[in-house]
Design an enzyme around this catalytic site. Structure first.
Site, short mmCIF file in Angstrom:
data_model
loop_
_atom_site.label_atom_id
_atom_site.label_comp_id
_atom_site.label_asym_id
_atom_site.label_seq_id
_atom_site.Cartn_x
_atom_site.Cartn_y
_atom_site.Cartn_z
N ASP A 23 0.82 -1.21 0.00
CA ASP A 23 0.00 0.00 0.00
C ASP A 23 0.86 1.27 0.00
OD1 ASP A 23 0.94 0.13 2.62
OD2 ASP A 23 -1.04 -0.04 3.54
N GLU A 43 7.42 -6.76 -3.21
CA GLU A 43 5.97 -7.03 -3.11
C GLU A 43 5.66 -8.18 -4.07
OE1 GLU A 43 2.29 -7.41 -2.30
OE2 GLU A 43 3.33 -5.85 -1.19
N ASP A 75 8.42 -12.97 -4.56
CA ASP A 75 8.07 -13.53 -3.26
C ASP A 75 9.14 -13.10 -2.25
OD1 ASP A 75 6.64 -15.69 -1.55
OD2 ASP A 75 8.77 -16.19 -1.43
N GLY A 76 8.72 -12.61 -1.10
CA GLY A 76 9.67 -12.10 -0.10
C GLY A 76 10.70 -13.12 0.33
N ASP A 93 6.79 -6.02 6.54
CA ASP A 93 5.45 -5.43 6.67
C ASP A 93 4.48 -6.32 5.90
OD1 ASP A 93 3.28 -3.76 7.05
OD2 ASP A 93 3.91 -2.31 5.54
N ASP A 96 -0.96 -11.55 7.97
CA ASP A 96 -0.93 -12.57 9.01
C ASP A 96 -0.38 -13.89 8.46
OD1 ASP A 96 -1.92 -10.92 11.00
OD2 ASP A 96 -4.00 -11.34 10.47
N PRO A 100 -0.24 -17.94 1.64
CA PRO A 100 1.11 -17.75 1.12
C PRO A 100 2.02 -16.96 2.07
CG PRO A 100 -0.54 -17.01 -0.47
CD PRO A 100 -1.26 -17.37 0.78
#
Length: 144
Positions: A23, A43, A75-76, A93, A96, A100
């Protein structure tokens, strides 16, 4: 708290990684620190960023356009496992720990973040409320 405390605690953060935060609100806070020279934001979904820029512009307030920002769509976990880059501060950041996003609350993720930190680096994570999400907090607190 996730942005300012670790950057100020580090004392000389030049390179910051944000995992998630599509965001742009976290990015908005990090770009306020003029001493930060490079910000990478990872992201998983480009549409999250695009939709938030269009429909929630006050979240980012132009931070995506800051010249210090590098947006990576990945993907982080994959990013922190494979990047050759190193960071002074890593901010997780993320959502929950369901679906994924669950891997971003794992010891594998935390160990990969540790690998990406420069000496004296700081990792901060979004985490559950200790009296409501005990297991989430316990997983985060376990040594890598």
């Amino acid at each position: 708290m996730l942005a300012h405390v670790p950057i100020l605690a580090h004392g000389n953060a030049k390179r910051v990684l944000i995992v998630g935060g599509g965001d742009g609100a976290m990015l908005r806070e990090v770009v306020r620190h003029r001493s930060v020279e490079h910000i990478t934001q990872v992201e998983i979904d480009r549409q999250v960023i695009d939709l938030c820029r269009e429909y929630l512009p006050n979240h980012s307030r132009g931070a995506f356009d800051d010249r210090r920002v590098n947006i990576v769509i990945d993907d982080g976990l994959n990013f922190v496992r494979t990047t050759p880059e190193r960071f002074d501060v890593i901010i997780s950041d993320i959502n929950d720990p369901i679906g994924p996003g669950k891997t971003l609350f794992s010891q594998v993720f935390y160990a990969a973040c540790h690998r990406c930190l420069l000496p004296g680096g700081v990792l901060t994570t979004q985490n559950g409320v200790f009296f409501m999400q005990e297991e989430e907090v316990a997983t985060t607190a376990r040594p890598c």
